[in-house]
Design a protein around this motif. Structure first.
Motif, PDB file in Angstrom:
ATOM      1  N   ASN A  25      92.075   8.741  20.593  1.00 27.58           N
ATOM      2  CA  ASN A  25      93.055   9.309  19.672  1.00 27.58           C
ATOM      3  C   ASN A  25      93.900  10.391  20.338  1.00 27.58           C
ATOM      4  N   SER A  26      93.317  11.066  21.339  1.00 24.46           N
ATOM      5  CA  SER A  26      94.058  12.109  22.053  1.00 24.46           C
ATOM      6  C   SER A  26      95.242  11.532  22.819  1.00 24.46           C
ATOM      7  N   GLY A  27      95.179  10.242  23.134  1.00 26.05           N
ATOM      8  CA  GLY A  27      96.278   9.578  23.833  1.00 26.05           C
ATOM      9  C   GLY A  27      97.108   8.710  22.915  1.00 26.05           C
ATOM     10  N   GLY A  28      96.835   8.790  21.630  1.00 22.40           N
ATOM     11  CA  GLY A  28      97.593   8.013  20.667  1.00 22.40           C
ATOM     12  C   GLY A  28      97.062   6.605  20.462  1.00 22.40           C
ATOM     13  N   TYR A  29      95.805   6.373  20.819  1.00 23.00           N
ATOM     14  CA  TYR A  29      95.220   5.033  20.674  1.00 23.00           C
ATOM     15  C   TYR A  29      94.056   5.068  19.692  1.00 23.00           C
ATOM     16  N   GLU A  30      93.643   3.884  19.270  1.00 21.11           N
ATOM     17  CA  GLU A  30      92.468   3.734  18.424  1.00 21.11           C
ATOM     18  C   GLU A  30      91.593   2.600  18.957  1.00 21.11           C
ATOM     19  N   PRO A  31      90.314   2.590  18.584  1.00 14.21           N
ATOM     20  CA  PRO A  31      89.450   1.473  18.996  1.00 14.21           C
ATOM     21  C   PRO A  31      90.002   0.155  18.491  1.00 14.21           C
ATOM     22  N   SER A  32      90.054  -0.837  19.352  1.00 21.26           N
ATOM     23  CA  SER A  32      90.563  -2.162  18.979  1.00 21.26           C
ATOM     24  C   SER A  32      89.930  -3.187  19.908  1.00 21.26           C
ATOM     25  N   GLU A  33      89.207  -4.118  19.327  1.00 24.53           N
ATOM     26  CA  GLU A  33      88.437  -5.056  20.148  1.00 24.53           C
ATOM     27  C   GLU A  33      89.276  -6.245  20.601  1.00 24.53           C
ATOM     28  N   ASP A  34      89.190  -6.511  21.900  1.00 22.15           N
ATOM     29  CA  ASP A  34      89.793  -7.713  22.484  1.00 22.15           C
ATOM     30  C   ASP A  34      88.675  -8.738  22.612  1.00 22.15           C
ATOM     31  N   SER A  35      88.741  -9.800  21.840  1.00 21.83           N
ATOM     32  CA  SER A  35      87.659 -10.786  21.819  1.00 21.83           C
ATOM     33  C   SER A  35      87.484 -11.501  23.157  1.00 21.83           C
ATOM     34  N   GLY A  36      88.497 -11.428  24.010  1.00 26.87           N
ATOM     35  CA  GLY A  36      88.388 -12.068  25.319  1.00 26.87           C
ATOM     36  C   GLY A  36      87.804 -11.172  26.380  1.00 26.87           C
TER      37      GLY A  36
END
Length: 287
Positions: A264-275
């Motif tokens: 979050n400090s970099g403007g991102y959130e957890p998001s799973e890449d199924s690959g």
């Protein structure tokens, strides 16, 4: 009195010295040969039946005379190799050596039994003793874990080859402890690399934990450290995936909260890449 009166002339003195030197050298060899011959003769003259030797060994064991019992079973094995009583003596030797804390001898004897009689039910016990011998010698987490890996191998072979054995429940419990220590070692080395900003080396260590030690307590931290390392490398997708898998499996842990805060400090959130390899590693695994 001159040399001729002694029975030899002066010119033979050097030759005599050489003869004496050879005699001195030959003496130990002769004694060694005699010793070997005496030992061979002693064995050859010992015609005590195998059954009698075996029962004597059992009696000494029952009396608590473990050293004497060990010697008796060793004698039986030498006199009647590959016999049924020799086979039984190997089981007793492995047990006696283990009881006496002679783990190297235990492993040697037990492995010999498993090699000679791979399908015998007692091979399960022998593999258990091999695992126990290595288990009792496991070093602390800061040292090389080769012995710990050998314990894991022995327990694993026991579980695979003799799944119905009475030794399986304890082997399973010990294997969990062994795997936890191996996973802990990987974490220690991974943190070492992470602190020195060798992120690729760190990822490889944490990857080993995720792939091989998923059921240990270290997997939560390993996923967080992967988030850290991938984020530092700029591989944001993998960092997001590591955090997402961490949150899916361990949502209430501080490790997930820290991973979420980092992204979050970099403007991102957890998001799973199924690959991702991380997703594949946890596919079908219930933690």
């Amino acid at each position: 009195m001159n040399g001729r009166q002694l029975g030899f002339s002066a010119w033979t003195a050097p030759r005599l010295k050489r003869y004496l030197a050879l005699a001195v050298l030959a003496a130990p060899l002769a004694l060694s040969a005699c010793s070997s011959k005496d030992e061979f003769d002693e064995l050859a003259l010992n015609d005590t039946p195998a059954e009698v030797l075996f029962n004597e060994g059992l009696a000494l064991r029952a009396q608590g005379k473990l050293r004497d019992s060990t010697a008796k079973f060793e004698e039986l094995d030498k006199l009647y190799p590959y016999s049924e009583y020799s086979k039984k003596s190997l089981v007793n030797l492995a047990y006696l050596n283990y009881t006496r804390g002679k783990y190297t001898e235990t492993v040697t004897t037990a492995n010999r039994f498993v090699t000679l009689y791979p399908g015998d039910p007692d091979s399960a016990y022998m593999l258990y003793l091999v695992g126990q011998s290595y288990y009792r010698q496991m070093p602390d987490i800061t040292r090389d874990q080769a012995t710990t890996e050998r314990a894991a191998s022995a327990y694993g072979e026991l579980l695979q080859r003799f799944p119905e054995s009475e030794y399986v429940p304890d082997a399973q419990r010990k294997l969990l402890i062994v795997q936890d220590q191996l996973g802990g070692k990987e974490m220690q080395v991974g943190r070492y690399y992470l602190e020195r900003r060798n992120y690729v080396a760190a990822v490889n260590r944490f990857k080993t934990v995720v792939n091989n030690y998923q059921t240990t307590r270290h997997v939560e931290e390993a996923l967080f450290r992967l988030t850290e390392a991938y984020y530092a490398l700029g591989v944001i997708s993998e960092a997001q995936t590591a955090a997402a898998v961490l949150g899916h499996n361990f949502p209430d842990t501080q490790w997930y909260k820290d991973a979420y805060t980092l992204l979050n400090s970099g403007g991102y959130e957890p998001s799973e890449d199924s690959g991702s390899w991380i997703s594949r590693a946890f596919r079908g695994i219930k933690l």
